[in-house]
Design a protein around this motif. Structure first.
Motif, short mmCIF file in Angstrom:
data_model
loop_
_atom_site.label_atom_id
_atom_site.label_comp_id
_atom_site.label_asym_id
_atom_site.label_seq_id
_atom_site.Cartn_x
_atom_site.Cartn_y
_atom_site.Cartn_z
N CYS A 301 0.85 -1.21 0.00
CA CYS A 301 0.00 0.00 0.00
C CYS A 301 0.88 1.25 0.00
O CYS A 301 1.97 1.24 0.57
N GLY A 302 0.35 2.32 -0.57
CA GLY A 302 0.99 3.64 -0.46
C GLY A 302 2.43 3.63 -0.93
O GLY A 302 2.77 3.13 -2.02
N THR A 303 3.29 4.19 -0.09
CA THR A 303 4.71 4.29 -0.42
C THR A 303 5.32 2.92 -0.70
O THR A 303 6.14 2.76 -1.61
N SER A 348 6.01 -3.80 3.53
CA SER A 348 5.34 -2.98 4.55
C SER A 348 6.35 -2.47 5.57
O SER A 348 7.13 -3.25 6.12
N GLN A 349 6.34 -1.17 5.80
CA GLN A 349 7.19 -0.61 6.84
C GLN A 349 6.76 -1.14 8.20
O GLN A 349 7.55 -1.73 8.93
N SER A 350 5.51 -0.93 8.52
CA SER A 350 5.02 -1.26 9.87
C SER A 350 4.85 -2.76 10.07
O SER A 350 4.96 -3.27 11.17
N THR A 353 -0.05 -3.24 8.41
CA THR A 353 -1.10 -2.71 7.54
C THR A 353 -2.11 -3.82 7.22
O THR A 353 -1.75 -4.85 6.65
N VAL A 399 4.81 10.32 9.71
CA VAL A 399 3.80 9.58 8.93
C VAL A 399 4.28 9.42 7.48
O VAL A 399 4.12 8.36 6.87
N ALA A 400 4.86 10.47 6.94
CA ALA A 400 5.36 10.38 5.55
C ALA A 400 6.61 9.51 5.52
O ALA A 400 7.61 9.81 6.16
N SER A 401 6.51 8.45 4.78
CA SER A 401 7.59 7.47 4.76
C SER A 401 8.74 7.94 3.87
O SER A 401 8.52 8.39 2.74
N LYS A 486 4.31 12.10 -1.55
CA LYS A 486 5.00 12.82 -0.46
C LYS A 486 4.47 14.25 -0.36
O LYS A 486 4.15 14.74 0.70
N GLU A 489 0.58 14.49 0.74
CA GLU A 489 0.20 14.07 2.09
C GLU A 489 0.65 15.06 3.16
O GLU A 489 0.00 15.19 4.18
#
Ligand code: M6R
Length: 609
Positions: A301-303, A348-350, A353, A399-401, A486, A489
């Motif tokens: 997802c996202g970044t 995924s960073q976290s 997700t 929040v912005a990766s 980036k 957001e």
């Protein structure tokens, strides 16, 4: 998303909880609250807005207690307000509950509680339903009541509960939302995330789905869904608390942008042996499997998805196998062609997700081999994957990766190079050349960062544009998507990215005087094509800022300004060209006085659908 902290022990619960909640602020939230057990009575305080509001509210209160739970809320059911903030309480006020996630059948449970128990509700939340439900099921044993309530609930949740009449324990339960327990000496903790507890403990238990925690001051006990005790290994956290502090930078985002050279060196050096080969320690994927994958899916997802776009190109180039890429929220509801010859790569960073996690589960059920690229060690995505390729970015708080993205890219380079070499689709000489380029990347990023002031200055005349487009071809188009995300957001500027060749098929209608186009033109072999696309934009009186490789001065005549990145091979540019775009977004947002680390409406870890 929401954050949970709970404490029982020799210190004042309120202080620990507030401190822990502050460390979760980066996740994004709109209200906060706390419940303590004070002499057999629950005291509950909550406030819309930041933790500071809650702190001000309780400043003069007597909040001395050894047991409590706290929460930061990111609204899903019901607007941000004092009433909707957690904790929520049972009808008799005997039980307080905090909750992350969503209870899918909360409407029917609410109706049942109203009808059969005459419960009254004061908030719009699904969490209040949990509190009332545990309350009506309570017969003097909180653990039993939580088990019974969980049996009746559907959805994703991490729940923390305390009771006025049981001042020796806090109870927590997890299903599809992160939960950990911190192990202290004469004190113990629960939390939704590791950073909340870094200041207090380094030893934690990672709680699995459908497990219930019973936490006293002396012991953390884990039970499965059938109430059987579970043995769990202690997980030692290696991050230190300082890694989650700003360290002199105005914002976490800027700090994390500057941490990229080191994070990339860490990610590379963990995998690169002295012989120049990539070691896949801890990854059990065999040569046979690599040779036999007929298809690879990259899902994120996202970044992380944008990193996957680069990964697709790299894998197809080096491994010569078709790669499909999808956003996780779409993948999981399609009927994707996945089988036991599919490699499924989740990024995924976290590692928490929910969409990515559910997509991974779909792929697993269909027989795919699952490899994840994850930053948070021990996260759910990591635990549910067959293999994990960790990024060594350290905690990413903004929040912005930023550093998570570039280290994800590094993992994708290393993985695709390794697979290509193993499979014989990539020659050793080419492999060595790319490795040399990767080794040089960190110093090249340092050069870009040294020149930050130029980018800051450039934003002075551009920060108040209403529409900013990002265009590029090939790998540049992948980076354009990330650059645009980036910017939008954190600055709230309407921004849009598109493959440059697609412009003429519709989007060019939006080009007008005053429109700003950021043109990524770093791909030597596509440069002439890119130049034509830029010409199309100029013909509509839009302004162009270009990103190009050093030495490409010819681009200056088509651009208002050019930001140069150091010379490198075409396939390496994403690791470099994203850095000026991160800085551009940062300085634009700063000039617009935006809340850079915690943009409105966004959360660091998206644990709901
Ligand atoms: O933790 P994840 O990498 O799975 O998060 C995925 C996205 O929510 C995330 O990359 C988001 O797009 C970024 N915060 C954007 O900067």
């Amino acid at each position: 998303m929401c954050g949970i902290v709970g404490y029982i022990g020799k210190n004042n619960a309120k202080d620990v909880i507030i401190e822990g909640l502050k460390k979760l602020e980066y996740r994004g939230y709109d209200s906060a609250g706390i419940a303590i057990n004070q002499g057999g009575k629950l005291k509950i305080k909550k406030h819309v807005g930041g933790i500071q509001n809650l702190e001000n509210l309780i400043k003069k209160e007597d909040m001395e207690s050894h047991l409590g739970i706290g929460h930061t809320r990111w609204a899903t059911h019901g607007a941000p307000s004092d009433l909707n903030a957690h904790p929520h309480v049972s009808m008799d006020g005997n039980i307080a509950v905090v909750h992350n996630g969503i209870i899918e059948n909360y409407v029917e449970l609410k109706e049942m509680l109203k009808k059969e128990y005459s419960c009254e509700f004061y908030s719009d939340t699904d969490t209040e339903v949990i509190a009332k439900l545990i309350g009506v099921l309570y017969e003097g044993d909180l653990v039993d009541a939580v088990y019974k309530a969980v049996d009746m609930m559907r959805g994703a949740y991490a729940i923390g509960a305390i009771s006025a009449s049981e001042d020796d324990k806090l109870v927590a339960v997890r299903k599809d939302a992160p939960l950990i327990a911190g192990i202290g000496d004469g004190e113990n903790y629960i939390a939704s995330d590791i950073p909340a507890l870094l200041k207090f403990v380094k030893e934690i238990y990672l709680i699995e789905n459908n497990e219930t925690l019973v936490v006293t001051a002396d012991k953390v006990s884990i039970f499965d869904e059938n109430r059987n005790p579970v043995e769990r290994e202690v997980f030692h956290v290696t991050w230190d608390a300082d890694a989650a502090e700003k360290g002199g930078y105005d914002h976490f985002m800027l700090k994390e942008i500057h941490e990229q050279p080191k994070a990339l060196e860490d990610t590379l050096s963990r995998r690169l042996g002295e012989d120049g080969l990539i070691n896949l320690d801890g990854i059990s994927m065999t040569k046979d499997e690599i040779e036999n994958f007929s298809k690879i899916y990259i899902v994120a997802c996202g970044t992380a998805y944008h990193a996957g776009l680069v990964g697709k190109t790299l894998i197809e180039k080096y491994v010569k196998v078709p790669v499909e890429i999808d956003v996780a929220s779409e993948f999981r509801y399609r009927d994707p062609f996945v089988d036991d010859k599919t490699l499924f790569i989740a990024i995924s960073q976290s590692g928490e997700t929910l969409d990515t996690l559910e997509a991974l589960r779909v792929a697993k059920r269909k027989g795919a081999r699952v490899l994840s690229i994850v930053n948070v060690v021990g996260s759910t995505v990591a635990r549910e994957s067959d293999d994990v390729f960790y990024t060594w970015a350290g905690p990413e708080i903004a929040v912005a990766s930023t550093k998570a993205y570039t280290t994800q890219l590094m993992c994708l380079y290393l993985l695709s190079l390794h697979m290509g070499l193993t499979k014989g689709t990539l020659e050793r000489a080419k492999y060595d050349a790319v490795i040399e380029e990767l080794k040089a990347v960190s110093d090249k990023i340092r050069l870009i960062l040294k020149d930050s002031a130029k980018i800051e200055k450039l934003t002075k005349k551009l920060y108040n544009r209403d529409n900013i487009f990002f265009i590029g071809r090939g790998l540049d188009s992948a980076v354009a998507y990330e650059g645009s995300l980036k910017l939008k957001e954190i600055s709230y500027i309407n921004s849009f990215a598109i493959a440059a060749g697609e412009l003429k098929h519709g989007t060019i209608a939006l080009m007008a005087p005053g429109t700003l186009v950021i043109s990524l033109a770093t791909q030597d072999k596509l440069f002439e094509k890119m130049r034509s696309n830029m010409q199309e934009v100029i013909a509509r009186d839009a302004d162009i800022v270009s990103i190009a490789k050093e030495g490409n001065e010819s681009i200056e005549e088509q651009s208002e300004a050019v930001i140069y990145i150091p010379e490198c091979a075409d396939e390496i540019t994403p690791l470099l060209s994203i850095v000026p775009l991160q800085l551009f977004a940062y300085y634009v947002a700063k000039r617009r006085n935006c809340s850079i680390d915690k943009p409105k409406n966004l959360a660091k870890s998206v644990t709901v659908e």
